[in-house]
Scaffold this motif. Sequence first.
Motif, short mmCIF file in Angstrom:
data_model
loop_
_atom_site.label_atom_id
_atom_site.label_comp_id
_atom_site.label_asym_id
_atom_site.label_seq_id
_atom_site.Cartn_x
_atom_site.Cartn_y
_atom_site.Cartn_z
N LEU A 45 0.64 -1.08 0.16
CA LEU A 45 0.21 -0.07 0.16
C LEU A 45 0.97 1.42 0.14
O LEU A 45 0.67 2.03 -1.00
CB LEU A 45 -1.15 0.37 0.43
N ALA A 46 1.82 1.16 0.69
CA ALA A 46 2.50 2.00 0.92
C ALA A 46 3.12 2.43 -0.73
O ALA A 46 3.16 3.50 -0.73
CB ALA A 46 3.75 2.02 1.97
N ILE A 51 3.25 5.14 -5.86
CA ILE A 51 3.04 5.73 -6.86
C ILE A 51 2.54 6.58 -7.70
O ILE A 51 2.58 7.66 -8.43
CB ILE A 51 2.86 3.84 -8.28
N GLY A 52 1.53 6.37 -7.11
CA GLY A 52 0.23 7.71 -7.11
C GLY A 52 0.50 8.97 -6.71
O GLY A 52 0.33 9.89 -7.96
N ARG A 53 1.32 9.57 -5.98
CA ARG A 53 1.91 10.75 -5.92
C ARG A 53 2.68 11.65 -6.75
O ARG A 53 2.48 12.35 -7.28
CB ARG A 53 2.25 11.09 -4.28
N ALA A 57 2.01 14.26 -8.97
CA ALA A 57 2.25 15.31 -9.57
C ALA A 57 3.28 15.37 -11.19
O ALA A 57 3.71 16.34 -11.38
CB ALA A 57 4.28 14.84 -8.98
N ALA A 58 3.95 14.06 -12.02
CA ALA A 58 3.91 14.82 -13.08
C ALA A 58 3.13 14.76 -13.96
O ALA A 58 2.98 14.34 -15.38
CB ALA A 58 4.74 13.17 -13.57
N GLY A 59 1.94 15.21 -13.42
CA GLY A 59 0.69 15.46 -14.50
C GLY A 59 -0.51 14.08 -14.98
O GLY A 59 -0.75 14.57 -15.72
N ARG A 92 -7.53 -1.19 -4.76
CA ARG A 92 -8.36 -0.19 -4.23
C ARG A 92 -8.09 0.25 -2.48
O ARG A 92 -7.79 1.32 -2.65
CB ARG A 92 -9.89 -0.86 -3.76
N GLN A 93 -7.64 -0.80 -1.77
CA GLN A 93 -7.13 -0.02 -0.92
C GLN A 93 -5.73 0.93 -1.10
O GLN A 93 -4.61 2.12 -0.35
CB GLN A 93 -6.55 -1.21 -0.24
N GLY A 94 -4.45 0.47 -1.95
CA GLY A 94 -3.53 1.52 -2.35
C GLY A 94 -3.92 2.77 -3.05
O GLY A 94 -3.32 3.63 -3.30
N ARG A 95 -5.33 2.92 -4.11
CA ARG A 95 -5.25 3.95 -4.65
C ARG A 95 -6.37 4.36 -4.06
O ARG A 95 -6.99 5.51 -4.19
CB ARG A 95 -5.67 3.86 -5.89
N GLY A 96 -7.18 3.98 -3.28
CA GLY A 96 -8.97 3.89 -3.34
C GLY A 96 -10.31 3.66 -4.66
O GLY A 96 -9.25 3.64 -5.53
N ARG A 97 -10.50 4.24 -3.18
CA ARG A 97 -12.22 3.72 -4.80
C ARG A 97 -12.25 5.15 -5.86
O ARG A 97 -11.86 5.89 -5.68
CB ARG A 97 -14.02 4.16 -3.98
N LEU A 98 -12.19 4.13 -6.98
CA LEU A 98 -12.77 5.08 -7.99
C LEU A 98 -13.61 6.33 -7.69
O LEU A 98 -14.73 6.04 -7.44
CB LEU A 98 -12.72 4.42 -9.11
#
Length: 98
Positions: A45-46, A51-53, A57-59, A92-98
């Motif tokens: 998850l971390a 990766i999501g951040r 950040a890269a647009g 879903r845990q890693g990125r959150g719900r869509l």
Amino acid sequence: MTATVPTPLATSLDTAPDADTRIAELREEIDACDAEIIRVVQRRLAVSQEIGRLRRAAGGTRLSLAREKQVIDRFQDALGPDGATLGMMLLRQGRGRL
């Protein structure tokens, strides 16, 4: 000479302590597996959140559907139909719900 056949009650009483001991040992092993799974999922998850951040950040978008399909397919291939559900839950845990 006649053979005596143990009754089910006598058999279960004779083996119950051994079975109970083995069950307790196996449950300890399951608990250790669960602790390891929790540790690895927390690490996953971390990493996923990082990766999501970086993507944002890269647009970029916060997720990649092609990558998500790869993850789901890998879990399904390794674990069967319920594996896809597990893979989806981890995503879903890693990125959150869509």
